[in-house]
Design a protein around this motif. Structure first.
Motif, PDB file in Angstrom:
ATOM      1  N   SER A  55      -5.939  11.822   9.413  1.00 17.20           N
ATOM      2  CA  SER A  55      -5.156  12.539   8.401  1.00 17.20           C
ATOM      3  C   SER A  55      -4.088  11.645   7.801  1.00 17.20           C
ATOM      4  CB  SER A  55      -4.501  13.776   9.022  1.00 17.20           C
ATOM      5  OG  SER A  55      -5.470  14.678   9.452  1.00 17.20           O
ATOM      6  N   LEU A 107      -3.789  10.556   3.860  1.00 16.41           N
ATOM      7  CA  LEU A 107      -2.585  10.771   3.056  1.00 16.41           C
ATOM      8  C   LEU A 107      -2.051   9.460   2.480  1.00 16.41           C
ATOM      9  CD1 LEU A 107      -0.793  13.480   5.206  1.00 16.41           C
ATOM     10  CD2 LEU A 107      -1.982  13.789   3.020  1.00 16.41           C
ATOM     11  N   GLN A 141      -4.192   8.654  -0.487  1.00 13.01           N
ATOM     12  CA  GLN A 141      -3.826   9.497  -1.622  1.00 13.01           C
ATOM     13  C   GLN A 141      -2.557   8.975  -2.296  1.00 13.01           C
ATOM     14  OE1 GLN A 141      -6.812  10.991  -1.869  1.00 13.01           O
ATOM     15  NE2 GLN A 141      -5.738  12.790  -2.554  1.00 13.01           N
ATOM     16  N   GLU A 142      -1.611   8.511  -1.501  1.00 12.39           N
ATOM     17  CA  GLU A 142      -0.367   7.991  -2.075  1.00 12.39           C
ATOM     18  C   GLU A 142      -0.620   6.709  -2.870  1.00 12.39           C
ATOM     19  OE1 GLU A 142       4.068   6.462  -0.748  1.00 12.39           O
ATOM     20  OE2 GLU A 142       2.844   7.550   0.693  1.00 12.39           O
TER      21      GLU A 142
END
Length: 146
Positions: A38, A42, A45-46
């Motif tokens: 996870s 993330l 995605q950033e």
């Protein structure tokens, strides 16, 4: 009730503690793995978000000399130097630190590649303490209305 002769050990007797410990270890590794995955997602995605913003900024940076000389057609004329300057400005304004980035243009479309190494949760367990490299690619085109 014991079977067999008195004084012989029960063949079904034994400790369940090793089995319980192994089950807990497997459950803990699965939980740590889910948290690490996870965190890596993330972080990706950033980096993708940063790269998308940089590509949009570069696509909106037209080569003014070409615009004044030839006018604006169906799309803004883009140069590599202007795209790189726009990406650098965008990253500086956002206060973002990337390990590397590059901007390429075809004259009408800008492609930006961003790379950053990030530590993830439980990286010491799954990556041996090394950071995870995240790379994102974003493209943008700045069309104009004829």
């Amino acid at each position: 009730m014991r079977r067999g002769r008195p004084g012989t050990p029960d063949p079904e007797a034994g400790s369940t503690l090793p089995f319980v410990l192994v089950c807990w270890l497997v459950a803990a590794l699965m939980a740590f793995g889910a948290i690490a995955a996870s965190d890596a997602f993330l972080e990706q995605q950033e980096v993708q978000s940063i790269c998308d913003g940089a590509a949009l900024a570069a696509a909106n940076q037209a080569d003014e000399a070409v615009v004044y000389a030839q006018g604006v057609g169906a799309e803004l004329p883009l140069t590599r130097a202007a795209a790189e300057a726009a990406v650098a400005d965008q990253l500086a304004d956002a206060g973002v630190a990337l390990d590397s980035w590059s901007a390429e243009t075809t004259g009408a479309e800008v492609t930006v590649r961003c790379t950053r190494s990030v530590p993830i949760a439980f990286g010491w367990l799954f990556l041996g303490g090394e950071p995870l490299e995240r790379t994102a690619v974003a493209s943008a085109r700045a069309p104009t209305i004829p």
